[in-house]
Scaffold this motif. Sequence first.
Motif, PDB file in Angstrom:
ATOM      1  N   PRO A  73      42.197  42.223  41.768  1.00  0.00           N
ATOM      2  CA  PRO A  73      41.979  40.909  42.370  1.00  0.00           C
ATOM      3  C   PRO A  73      40.784  40.954  43.323  1.00  0.00           C
ATOM      4  CG  PRO A  73      44.294  41.498  42.476  1.00  0.00           C
ATOM      5  CD  PRO A  73      43.548  42.732  42.038  1.00  0.00           C
ATOM      6  N   ILE A  74      39.845  40.016  43.181  1.00  0.00           N
ATOM      7  CA  ILE A  74      38.641  40.064  44.008  1.00  0.00           C
ATOM      8  C   ILE A  74      38.931  39.771  45.471  1.00  0.00           C
ATOM      9  CG2 ILE A  74      37.056  39.607  42.098  1.00  0.00           C
ATOM     10  CD1 ILE A  74      36.823  36.736  43.072  1.00  0.00           C
ATOM     11  N   ASP A  75      40.072  39.128  45.758  1.00  0.00           N
ATOM     12  CA  ASP A  75      40.418  38.859  47.153  1.00  0.00           C
ATOM     13  C   ASP A  75      41.294  39.960  47.763  1.00  0.00           C
ATOM     14  OD1 ASP A  75      42.874  38.448  45.980  1.00  0.00           O
ATOM     15  OD2 ASP A  75      43.043  36.347  46.575  1.00  0.00           O
ATOM     16  N   GLY A  76      41.575  41.010  46.993  1.00  0.00           N
ATOM     17  CA  GLY A  76      42.380  42.120  47.501  1.00  0.00           C
ATOM     18  C   GLY A  76      43.836  41.780  47.736  1.00  0.00           C
ATOM     19  N   THR A 115      45.637  45.052  25.603  1.00  0.00           N
ATOM     20  CA  THR A 115      46.793  44.167  25.538  1.00  0.00           C
ATOM     21  C   THR A 115      47.391  44.002  26.930  1.00  0.00           C
ATOM     22  OG1 THR A 115      47.253  44.863  23.279  1.00  0.00           O
ATOM     23  CG2 THR A 115      49.050  43.788  24.480  1.00  0.00           C
ATOM     24  N   ILE A 116      47.359  42.756  27.414  1.00  0.00           N
ATOM     25  CA  ILE A 116      47.985  42.403  28.686  1.00  0.00           C
ATOM     26  C   ILE A 116      49.323  41.756  28.333  1.00  0.00           C
ATOM     27  CG2 ILE A 116      47.793  41.040  30.801  1.00  0.00           C
ATOM     28  CD1 ILE A 116      45.587  43.155  30.512  1.00  0.00           C
ATOM     29  N   LEU A 117      50.398  42.317  28.837  1.00  0.00           N
ATOM     30  CA  LEU A 117      51.733  41.786  28.562  1.00  0.00           C
ATOM     31  C   LEU A 117      52.119  40.728  29.582  1.00  0.00           C
ATOM     32  CD1 LEU A 117      53.525  45.169  27.813  1.00  0.00           C
ATOM     33  CD2 LEU A 117      52.566  43.538  26.168  1.00  0.00           C
ATOM     34  N   ALA A 118      52.984  39.818  29.179  1.00  0.00           N
ATOM     35  CA  ALA A 118      53.480  38.784  30.095  1.00  0.00           C
ATOM     36  C   ALA A 118      54.031  39.415  31.369  1.00  0.00           C
ATOM     37  CB  ALA A 118      54.540  37.935  29.399  1.00  0.00           C
ATOM     38  N   ALA A 119      54.709  40.540  31.230  1.00  0.00           N
ATOM     39  CA  ALA A 119      55.301  41.225  32.388  1.00  0.00           C
ATOM     40  C   ALA A 119      54.244  41.716  33.376  1.00  0.00           C
ATOM     41  CB  ALA A 119      56.154  42.396  31.918  1.00  0.00           C
ATOM     42  N   ASP A 120      53.017  41.927  32.924  1.00  0.00           N
ATOM     43  CA  ASP A 120      51.937  42.386  33.810  1.00  0.00           C
ATOM     44  C   ASP A 120      51.531  41.318  34.821  1.00  0.00           C
ATOM     45  OD1 ASP A 120      51.695  44.920  32.557  1.00  0.00           O
ATOM     46  OD2 ASP A 120      50.359  44.073  31.038  1.00  0.00           O
ATOM     47  N   THR A 121      51.790  40.045  34.496  1.00  0.00           N
ATOM     48  CA  THR A 121      51.336  38.963  35.370  1.00  0.00           C
ATOM     49  C   THR A 121      52.456  38.048  35.857  1.00  0.00           C
ATOM     50  OG1 THR A 121      50.904  37.470  33.505  1.00  0.00           O
ATOM     51  CG2 THR A 121      49.080  38.897  34.225  1.00  0.00           C
ATOM     52  N   SER A 122      53.668  38.226  35.357  1.00  0.00           N
ATOM     53  CA  SER A 122      54.736  37.260  35.635  1.00  0.00           C
ATOM     54  C   SER A 122      55.085  37.125  37.114  1.00  0.00           C
ATOM     55  CB  SER A 122      55.988  37.596  34.825  1.00  0.00           C
ATOM     56  OG  SER A 122      56.474  38.864  35.203  1.00  0.00           O
ATOM     57  N   SER A 123      54.880  38.143  37.912  1.00  0.00           N
ATOM     58  CA  SER A 123      55.220  38.054  39.335  1.00  0.00           C
ATOM     59  C   SER A 123      53.997  37.814  40.216  1.00  0.00           C
ATOM     60  CB  SER A 123      55.931  39.342  39.783  1.00  0.00           C
ATOM     61  OG  SER A 123      55.050  40.439  39.663  1.00  0.00           O
ATOM     62  N   ARG A 124      52.882  37.477  39.625  1.00  0.00           N
ATOM     63  CA  ARG A 124      51.640  37.278  40.377  1.00  0.00           C
ATOM     64  C   ARG A 124      51.368  35.799  40.641  1.00  0.00           C
ATOM     65  NH1 ARG A 124      48.211  41.915  40.543  1.00  0.00           N
ATOM     66  NH2 ARG A 124      49.172  43.633  39.405  1.00  0.00           N
ATOM     67  N   THR A 125      50.502  35.555  41.604  1.00  0.00           N
ATOM     68  CA  THR A 125      50.047  34.202  41.895  1.00  0.00           C
ATOM     69  C   THR A 125      48.654  34.026  41.289  1.00  0.00           C
ATOM     70  OG1 THR A 125      49.119  34.934  44.000  1.00  0.00           O
ATOM     71  CG2 THR A 125      51.376  34.064  44.036  1.00  0.00           C
ATOM     72  N   PRO A 126      48.205  32.790  41.117  1.00  0.00           N
ATOM     73  CA  PRO A 126      46.874  32.577  40.557  1.00  0.00           C
ATOM     74  C   PRO A 126      45.804  33.311  41.369  1.00  0.00           C
ATOM     75  CG  PRO A 126      48.075  30.516  40.612  1.00  0.00           C
ATOM     76  CD  PRO A 126      48.899  31.521  41.377  1.00  0.00           C
ATOM     77  N   THR A 127      44.898  33.942  40.674  1.00  0.00           N
ATOM     78  CA  THR A 127      43.811  34.688  41.322  1.00  0.00           C
ATOM     79  C   THR A 127      42.700  34.942  40.314  1.00  0.00           C
ATOM     80  OG1 THR A 127      43.323  36.569  42.778  1.00  0.00           O
ATOM     81  CG2 THR A 127      44.697  37.020  40.844  1.00  0.00           C
ATOM     82  N   VAL A 128      41.633  35.525  40.778  1.00  0.00           N
ATOM     83  CA  VAL A 128      40.540  35.958  39.906  1.00  0.00           C
ATOM     84  C   VAL A 128      40.445  37.474  40.037  1.00  0.00           C
ATOM     85  CG1 VAL A 128      38.060  35.832  39.421  1.00  0.00           C
ATOM     86  CG2 VAL A 128      39.293  33.793  40.214  1.00  0.00           C
ATOM     87  N   PHE A 129      40.411  38.136  38.888  1.00  0.00           N
ATOM     88  CA  PHE A 129      40.268  39.585  38.844  1.00  0.00           C
ATOM     89  C   PHE A 129      38.850  39.941  38.433  1.00  0.00           C
ATOM     90  CE2 PHE A 129      44.730  38.898  37.829  1.00  0.00           C
ATOM     91  CZ  PHE A 129      45.386  39.923  38.500  1.00  0.00           C
ATOM     92  N   GLU A 130      38.352  41.053  38.954  1.00  0.00           N
ATOM     93  CA  GLU A 130      37.170  41.678  38.395  1.00  0.00           C
ATOM     94  C   GLU A 130      37.689  42.809  37.521  1.00  0.00           C
ATOM     95  OE1 GLU A 130      32.880  42.910  39.973  1.00  0.00           O
ATOM     96  OE2 GLU A 130      34.516  43.911  41.028  1.00  0.00           O
TER      97      GLU A 130
END
Length: 108
Positions: free
Chosen positions: A40-43, A68-83
Amino acid sequence: MAAYENSVFRTNIGEDRTITVTPTVTGSVSGWTMLFTATPIDGSASAITKTTASGISYVSGTGVTTVTILAADTSSRTPTVFEWTLRRTDSGYNTVLGKGLWHLDQAT
């Protein structure tokens, strides 16, 4: 060695996603060890990582690589921008194969 272009993509929280990294020059990546890291670019959260042992595959002889990014990789995250970066990490190498931005959006 294959050269890759930068890439920007979007996906929603909790969705499976396959990222295709296509070389600008074809070549074999057979036997390479690779690491995908999305930070995440905002750390605000920990990075998402994938390896050739878990989540990265390639088409032999072409250099086309998929992550392959699985649903479980992001399901507990909030919207963000990744580098994100895709690297070759074999002994003696630390080569960036692809990089860009990943917008993780709230599902609508």
